[in-house]
Design a protein around this motif. Structure first.
Motif, PDB file in Angstrom:
ATOM      1  N   GLU A   1       0.828  -1.205   0.000  1.00  0.00           N
ATOM      2  CA  GLU A   1       0.000   0.000   0.000  1.00  0.00           C
ATOM      3  C   GLU A   1       0.862   1.254   0.000  1.00  0.00           C
ATOM      4  O   GLU A   1       0.567   2.217  -0.721  1.00  0.00           O
TER       5      GLU A   1
ATOM      6  N   GLU B   1      -6.631  -7.374  -1.878  1.00  0.00           N
ATOM      7  CA  GLU B   1      -7.544  -6.328  -1.418  1.00  0.00           C
ATOM      8  C   GLU B   1      -6.940  -4.942  -1.641  1.00  0.00           C
ATOM      9  O   GLU B   1      -7.649  -3.993  -1.998  1.00  0.00           O
ATOM     10  N   ILE B   2      -5.644  -4.821  -1.459  1.00  0.00           N
ATOM     11  CA  ILE B   2      -4.958  -3.544  -1.704  1.00  0.00           C
ATOM     12  C   ILE B   2      -4.970  -3.217  -3.190  1.00  0.00           C
ATOM     13  O   ILE B   2      -5.249  -2.082  -3.596  1.00  0.00           O
TER      14      ILE B   2
ATOM     15  N   LYS C   1      -8.417  -2.031  -4.034  1.00  0.00           N
ATOM     16  CA  LYS C   1      -8.696  -0.714  -3.449  1.00  0.00           C
ATOM     17  C   LYS C   1      -8.101   0.399  -4.294  1.00  0.00           C
ATOM     18  O   LYS C   1      -8.724   1.454  -4.500  1.00  0.00           O
ATOM     19  N   TYR C   2      -6.892   0.171  -4.815  1.00  0.00           N
ATOM     20  CA  TYR C   2      -6.190   1.211  -5.565  1.00  0.00           C
ATOM     21  C   TYR C   2      -6.291   1.005  -7.081  1.00  0.00           C
ATOM     22  O   TYR C   2      -5.605   1.700  -7.834  1.00  0.00           O
TER      23      TYR C   2
ATOM     24  N   GLY D   1      -6.910   5.851  -2.514  1.00  0.00           N
ATOM     25  CA  GLY D   1      -7.809   4.799  -2.084  1.00  0.00           C
ATOM     26  C   GLY D   1      -9.254   5.015  -2.457  1.00  0.00           C
ATOM     27  O   GLY D   1     -10.118   4.207  -2.143  1.00  0.00           O
ATOM     28  N   GLN D   2      -9.542   6.143  -3.100  1.00  0.00           N
ATOM     29  CA  GLN D   2     -10.910   6.397  -3.567  1.00  0.00           C
ATOM     30  C   GLN D   2     -10.865   7.232  -4.833  1.00  0.00           C
ATOM     31  O   GLN D   2      -9.852   7.866  -5.126  1.00  0.00           O
TER      32      GLN D   2
END
Length: 357
Positions: free
Chosen positions: A117, A154-155, A158-159, A352-353
């Motif tokens: 991350e 998952e990382i 997310k990115y 992250g968003q």
């Protein structure tokens, strides 16, 4: 007493000397005899998980013929125990043997998701596919306990960052939910290694891997869920699996793979000694033939480190293998191929968003 019984469930049959160490450890016959008389185990053959603390997790790949720019490895060492594995040599840098230690001393990087991350959030980072398992399998048995690979996926999700996976373990299906989510944005490509259709061959070459049936099922399930799969017929070993190229290609195509890749076995560093010791124990009737044919692919040596030729070999046997693979591609994978992964989304998701402005 047989001073050297075959160690079932392991690839390497002993530890070999670490080239970086002055001293070496040897299991002597008189010690084995003493243990037998005393009713003691000379070696309990258990796997140990050892936590390690790296400062970074993403590695830039300098080799021009590997086919990846960046890789990451959540584990060092691999309990799968594939006898031919090129990664065995890397265990020497950690102070262990490339033989049994590689399979029984597994270094675990629990901080890998956090380190990943941090890398993806760097302003200077420009998205390129990062391949999990560039060295050791990210779905080896340790993953069932530690779930580091799942946390890393998952990382990536997310990115919105592209990721490749190389594995020979059906455990990847545990993470089908994440793989499907990544596939929606063309962020995932999976490489499944299948070296034989024979379970007898698989058991001695790759003792703690998923069965061939499970691996083919894995290819089908992934493909049916929109996840592109390349199958690695690697390595091709003369007189062990070289006769299976066309049947392997057909089976993988029938199960939904969109492409195949291959390498011809090369036994670099300590692997030459480990493989030679193994084949004379596991396949004594054909050991010399196999070793000589491997040498014929690499100019009379078990290894060739030259970029461009080390993966494909030279000579008549190598030419026959490479021609068969070319024929298999034409016959079963014409007009197919792995898609290029999406590198355009990540910049918008670096915090992250989705960035709206």
């Amino acid at each position: 007493m047989d001073p050297k019984p075959y160690i079932k469930g392991r690839g390497a049959q002993r530890n070999v000397h670490n080239r970086f160490f002055e001293l070496s450890h040897d299991m002597r016959d008189d010690f084995l005899e003493f243990c037998q008389k005393e009713g003691e185990e000379a070696d309990n053959n258990k796997t140990l998980y050892l936590e390690t603390f790296p400062k970074t997790i993403v590695n830039k790949v300098e080799s021009p013929d590997v086919g990846m720019m960046y890789s990451m490895n959540a584990y060092q060492g691999c309990e799968h125990g594939c006898i031919y594995c090129y990664a065995r040599n890397s265990h020497e840098y950690w102070g262990y043997s490339a033989g049994l230690d590689f399979e029984r001393r597994i270094l675990v990087k629990k901080e890998a998701p956090k380190l990943l991350e941090n890398q993806l959030k760097k302003k200077s980072w420009k998205a390129q596919p990062i391949v999990m398992s560039g060295n050791t399998d990210c779905y080896q048995p340790a993953e069932k306990q530690f779930e580091i690979t799942r946390k890393c996926l998952e990382i990536f999700l997310k990115y919105k960052h592209p990721v490749g996976i190389i594995t020979k373990n059906a455990l990847i299906l545990r993470d089908l939910d994440l793989l499907k989510a990544l596939a929606k944005d063309n962020l995932i490509g999976v490489n499944v290694s299948i070296t034989s259709l024979s379970e007898d061959t698989r058991r001695i070459l790759e003792p703690r891997t998923a069965t061939i049936k499970r691996r083919l099922e894995t290819v089908k399930i992934l493909s049916d869920n929109g996840i592109p799969v390349n199958v690695m017929l690697a390595p091709i070993i003369p007189s062990i699996n070289s006769h299976e190229i066309l049947p392997l290609a057909k089976a993988t195509a029938d199960h939904g793979a969109v492409s195949i890749g291959h390498t011809i076995v090369r036994l670099n560093g300590a692997i030459g000694e480990i493989f030679t010791d193994w084949i004379k124990t596991a396949m004594p009737d054909r050991a010399d033939k196999v070793l000589h044919q491997i040498e014929s692919c690499h100019g009379g040596s078990l290894n060739d480190s030259r970029y461009g030729t080390r993966m494909r070999g030279e000579g008549k046997i190598a030419e026959q293998i490479n021609t068969l693979v070319k024929l298999a591609r034409h016959k079963y994978f014409k007009s197919k191929g792995m898609p290029r992964l999406n590198i355009d989304l990540h910049e918008q998701f670096k915090d992250g968003q989705l960035k709206l402005f």
